[in-house]
Enzyme design. Structure first.
Site, PDB file in Angstrom:
ATOM      1  N   ASP A   1       0.964  -1.183  -0.008  1.00  0.00           N
ATOM      2  CA  ASP A   1       0.129  -0.184   0.136  1.00  0.00           C
ATOM      3  C   ASP A   1       0.911   1.108   0.136  1.00  0.00           C
ATOM      4  OD1 ASP A   1       0.339  -1.353   3.013  1.00  0.00           O
ATOM      5  OD2 ASP A   1       0.539   0.908   3.069  1.00  0.00           O
TER       6      ASP A   1
ATOM      7  N   ASP B   1       0.974   3.427   2.364  1.00  0.00           N
ATOM      8  CA  ASP B   1       0.708   4.086   3.671  1.00  0.00           C
ATOM      9  C   ASP B   1      -0.760   5.031   3.756  1.00  0.00           C
ATOM     10  OD1 ASP B   1       1.822   3.911   6.441  1.00  0.00           O
ATOM     11  OD2 ASP B   1       2.496   6.043   6.315  1.00  0.00           O
TER      12      ASP B   1
END
Ligand SMILES: [Zn+2]
Length: 286
Positions: free
Chosen positions: A208, A210
């Site tokens: 991802d 973050d």
């Protein structure tokens, strides 16, 4: 040839294809490791696998007994550790599902005291300017390139405390520091492995962005787990290929990391410490 250790992170709790499996439960001078060590053969090489969060993912990042885990690896004859880990990206060009082979770490945990075998009567200062084994990192890089997966060779891994993910302000702060990826676990392992003269390299898979990325959904466990499944399949392929290529002898300096690091006079090191650390310091202090 020394065994090859694999520490599995989130999503990686077993590796198919390991033959002649033996499970070893160890108690260590530092307490209990995350789980039993799985010893067996992957192709022609002997490997030791440990899931750092335990089978079933029971151990929170802040609760991982890294000293017990790395001491156990040393005890079982491991000379090299490949650490597989999920991470968040702090840069636009490092995309979910990419692999990163970080060569630097920054510690933002409150665990520093537990990141060393050297305390309670013995002091050692290892050189840690280059915390990753460059040889092992290069071996992994070449395999990922060959498999035609996206890989970033080098980068800085910010080790946050967790277990909650970052606030947006923290995420932006780390970006302003030019950090590349963020995770919760690898710094301690890298330090302890160096102290134990074990080669260590991180194979980080991005799940991802973050929480800093404006257009991406905010990081949630759901998104992460989905990407994790894809990453773990690729990581297993990479591991098998890398392990088959690792040469018998180590040509790097990791194996002598403690040679000039112990500063305590051997005569004043408590006997209990000598006993506890014999597998690590035995060639320097009797
Ligand atoms: Zn090395």
């Amino acid at each position: 040839m020394g065994r090859i250790g694999i520490i599995g992170g989130s999503g990686l709790y077993k590796i198919e294809g390991i033959k002649n499996i033996k499970e070893v439960a160890l108690s260590t001078p530092f307490g209990k490791p995350s789980d039993k060590f799985i010893i067996g053969k992957l192709g022609a090489k002997e490997v030791v696998f440990l899931p750092r969060h335990g089978i079933g993912h029971r151990v929170s990042p802040s609760e991982i007994n890294n000293r017990a885990n790395i001491w156990g690896m040393k005890k079982l004859g491991v000379e090299r550790i490949i650490s597989v880990t999920a991470c968040g990206s702090l840069k636009e060009n490092i995309k979910p599902l990419d692999f990163v082979l970080p060569d630097q770490f920054v510690d933002r945990t409150n665990q520093a005291r537990h990141m060393s075998f050297f305390c309670d009567g013995i002091v050692a200062h290892i050189s840690f300017s280059h915390p990753v084994c460059t040889q092992l990192q290069q071996d992994i890089y070449e395999v990922i390139k060959k498999l035609d997966l996206n890989v970033h060779n080098g980068g800085t891994y910010l080790n946050m405390e967790g277990p909650a993910f970052s606030t947006k302000a923290e995420s932006e702060l780390y970006r302003s520091w030019n950090m590349d990826i963020i995770g919760m676990t690898n710094m301690a392992e890298a330090r302890l492995a160096r102290e134990a003269e074990i080669c260590y390299a991180t194979l980080a898979a991005v799940t991802d962005y973050d929480c800093w990325h404006e257009t991406e959904e905010t990081v949630s466990v759901d998104i992460i787990l989905n990407n994790l499944r894809k990453n773990v399949d690729n990581a297993k392929t990479i591991l098998k290929e890398v392990i088959s290529r690792i040469p018998k002898e180590r040509a790097c300096s990791c194996k002598d990391a403690l040679k000039y690091a112990i500063v305590t006079n051997a005569k004043v090191v408590p006997q209990k410490i000598k006993d506890n650390l014999r597998i690590i310091i035995g060639k320097y202090i009797q």
